[in-house]
Motif scaffolding. Structure first.
Motif, short mmCIF file in Angstrom:
data_model
loop_
_atom_site.label_atom_id
_atom_site.label_comp_id
_atom_site.label_asym_id
_atom_site.label_seq_id
_atom_site.Cartn_x
_atom_site.Cartn_y
_atom_site.Cartn_z
N ASN A 145 -0.88 7.21 -17.60
CA ASN A 145 -1.78 8.09 -17.90
C ASN A 145 -1.92 9.34 -17.00
O ASN A 145 -2.97 10.12 -17.26
CB ASN A 145 -3.23 7.41 -18.08
N ALA A 146 -1.00 9.59 -16.35
CA ALA A 146 -0.96 10.78 -15.31
C ALA A 146 0.34 11.58 -15.34
O ALA A 146 1.40 10.87 -15.52
CB ALA A 146 -1.22 10.18 -13.97
N PRO A 147 0.40 12.85 -15.32
CA PRO A 147 1.51 13.50 -15.17
C PRO A 147 2.36 13.20 -13.89
O PRO A 147 1.81 13.40 -12.93
CB PRO A 147 1.25 15.09 -15.30
N GLU A 148 3.58 12.65 -14.01
CA GLU A 148 4.22 12.36 -12.82
C GLU A 148 4.30 13.31 -11.65
O GLU A 148 4.42 13.07 -10.35
CB GLU A 148 5.60 11.77 -13.01
N ASN A 149 4.31 14.77 -12.26
CA ASN A 149 4.63 15.81 -11.12
C ASN A 149 3.39 16.29 -10.58
O ASN A 149 3.47 17.02 -9.84
CB ASN A 149 5.27 16.91 -11.82
N GLU A 150 2.19 15.76 -10.86
CA GLU A 150 1.05 15.91 -10.55
C GLU A 150 0.26 14.96 -9.35
O GLU A 150 -0.79 15.21 -9.34
CB GLU A 150 0.22 16.39 -11.48
N VAL A 151 0.57 13.79 -9.53
CA VAL A 151 -0.15 12.72 -9.01
C VAL A 151 0.96 11.73 -7.90
O VAL A 151 2.11 11.70 -8.32
CB VAL A 151 -0.65 11.74 -10.33
N GLU A 152 0.20 11.23 -7.07
CA GLU A 152 0.91 10.17 -6.47
C GLU A 152 0.15 9.10 -5.97
O GLU A 152 -1.34 9.24 -6.02
CB GLU A 152 1.39 10.93 -5.02
N ILE A 153 0.59 7.91 -5.96
CA ILE A 153 -0.21 6.68 -5.57
C ILE A 153 0.20 6.24 -4.43
O ILE A 153 1.18 5.81 -4.00
CB ILE A 153 0.09 5.66 -6.96
N ILE A 154 -0.88 5.78 -3.56
CA ILE A 154 -0.73 5.50 -2.21
C ILE A 154 -1.61 4.00 -2.07
O ILE A 154 -2.60 4.05 -2.61
CB ILE A 154 -1.25 6.54 -1.24
N VAL A 155 -0.73 2.94 -2.03
CA VAL A 155 -1.49 1.76 -1.52
C VAL A 155 -1.51 1.49 0.06
O VAL A 155 -0.54 1.53 0.60
CB VAL A 155 -0.65 0.68 -2.36
N ALA A 156 -2.71 1.47 0.44
CA ALA A 156 -3.03 1.10 1.84
C ALA A 156 -3.55 -0.36 2.06
O ALA A 156 -4.65 -0.81 1.55
CB ALA A 156 -4.17 1.84 2.46
N ASP A 157 -2.49 -1.08 2.52
CA ASP A 157 -2.60 -2.81 2.29
C ASP A 157 -3.25 -3.01 3.74
O ASP A 157 -2.87 -2.62 4.94
CB ASP A 157 -1.54 -3.23 2.19
N GLY A 158 -4.05 -4.03 3.73
CA GLY A 158 -4.60 -4.74 4.76
C GLY A 158 -3.98 -5.84 5.38
O GLY A 158 -4.29 -7.20 5.59
N GLN A 159 -2.78 -5.98 5.25
CA GLN A 159 -1.77 -7.13 5.55
C GLN A 159 -1.99 -8.20 4.79
O GLN A 159 -2.33 -9.53 5.20
CB GLN A 159 -1.91 -7.54 7.04
N SER A 160 -1.68 -8.14 3.48
CA SER A 160 -1.94 -9.18 2.49
C SER A 160 -0.65 -10.26 2.91
O SER A 160 0.42 -9.81 3.32
CB SER A 160 -1.42 -8.53 1.10
N SER A 161 -0.91 -11.56 2.48
CA SER A 161 -0.33 -12.75 2.68
C SER A 161 0.39 -13.08 1.31
O SER A 161 1.34 -13.97 1.39
CB SER A 161 -1.03 -13.81 3.27
N ASP A 162 0.23 -12.22 0.49
CA ASP A 162 0.95 -12.62 -0.94
C ASP A 162 1.79 -11.31 -1.26
O ASP A 162 2.29 -10.90 -0.32
CB ASP A 162 -0.09 -12.75 -2.04
N ARG A 163 2.11 -11.21 -2.58
CA ARG A 163 3.33 -10.19 -3.07
C ARG A 163 2.63 -8.86 -3.30
O ARG A 163 3.34 -8.24 -3.65
CB ARG A 163 3.93 -10.74 -4.12
N THR A 164 1.53 -8.42 -2.79
CA THR A 164 0.74 -7.31 -3.20
C THR A 164 1.73 -6.02 -2.63
O THR A 164 2.07 -5.27 -3.56
CB THR A 164 -0.51 -6.99 -2.44
N VAL A 165 2.23 -5.97 -1.42
CA VAL A 165 2.99 -4.98 -0.90
C VAL A 165 4.45 -4.73 -1.64
O VAL A 165 4.68 -3.70 -2.13
CB VAL A 165 3.33 -5.19 0.60
N GLU A 166 4.92 -5.85 -1.99
CA GLU A 166 6.25 -5.99 -2.73
C GLU A 166 5.92 -5.24 -4.12
O GLU A 166 6.77 -4.61 -4.54
CB GLU A 166 6.81 -7.36 -2.79
#
Length: 243
Positions: free
Chosen positions: A37-58
């Motif tokens: 739902n976002a124009p790819e050239n106008e948006v970035e997505i940043i995930v700031a993870d708190g040391q997850s022990s599951d597959r969140t980062v992956e």
């Protein structure tokens, strides 16, 4: 090429920052929804993870997000770390267990064009339980009492810098603190649409238990009590889905 690989060459208007901790069941769905739902050239997505022990980062990286693993499990710290990576003119903080309206780009742009420096949506739960529907109804009122991170929060990069970001002394109530500090400096816009919020906290606790805990935490915050004391109370008062 993954969507996150060529970010440095983009004219980013909106940086979407998602703080996570063990969100493998939700993060991929949210990121894919945002890209769709976002124009790819106008948006970035940043995930700031708190040391997850599951597959969140992956899963976040696989879905095209920029990922930073932070050295503290604290939303305020994680969101500040995400903001340090952001190139956008506007920052948008979104919890991993929410789904915003498909029109989020247009909604936020229009709010800023009308003079707002920050704002949020209303919310509704992904549940038909009558008491949760009543809770959701109250979020149409532009009062600090009815705000909170689940509704997402957008803020211009310049306003965020002026406010020195989130106060990292807070592990909960960090959005309330930022909104309170912003109140006399910037115009706030409550967008008259709703974010869909997970009711999972209510699946593990009674309605009354959660709301009494929320109310007491808010009152402690308004009295200026120590942020660590508020955190200790809240995390002992109810069970939390990711514990």
């Amino acid at each position: 090429m993954l969507k996150g690989e060529d970010q440095n060459n983009r004219n980013i208007k909106l940086s979407i920052i998602i703080p996570t901790l063990n969100e493998e069941s939700t993060i991929q769905q949210l990121i894919e929804f945002l890209w769709k739902n976002a124009p790819e050239n106008e948006v970035e997505i940043i995930v700031a993870d708190g040391q997850s022990s599951d597959r969140t980062v992956e899963l976040a990286g696989y879905s095209g997000a920029i990922v930073r693993v932070c050295n503290q499990k604290s939303r305020a710290h994680q969101m500040n770390e995400g903001a340090k990576l952001a190139q956008g003119q506007t920052l948008w903080f979104v919890h991993a267990d929410t789904i915003p309206p498909t029109s989020f780009i247009k909604d936020i742009q229009e709010a800023i064009e009308k003079g707002a420096s920050l704002g949020s949506y209303r919310f509704q739960f992904d549940s038909n339980r009558i008491m949760l529907r009543i809770n959701s109804w109250f979020t149409r009122f532009n009062l600090l009492t009815f705000r909170g991170g689940d509704q997402t929060l957008f803020i211009t990069s310049s306003a965020f810098e002026t406010l020195n970001g989130f106060d990292e002394d807070f592990s909960i109530m960090e959005e309330y603190d930022l909104l309170q500090r912003a109140r006399n400096k910037f115009d706030f816009c409550l967008i008259p649409k709703s974010v869909l919020v997970s009711a999972r906290k209510y699946d593990q606790n009674s309605y009354m238990k959660v709301n009494l805990a929320n109310l007491r935490a808010f009152r402690m915050f308004k009295r200026g009590e120590d942020p660590q004391k508020i955190k200790d109370f809240y995390f002992n008062a109810i069970e939390h889905p990711k514990e």
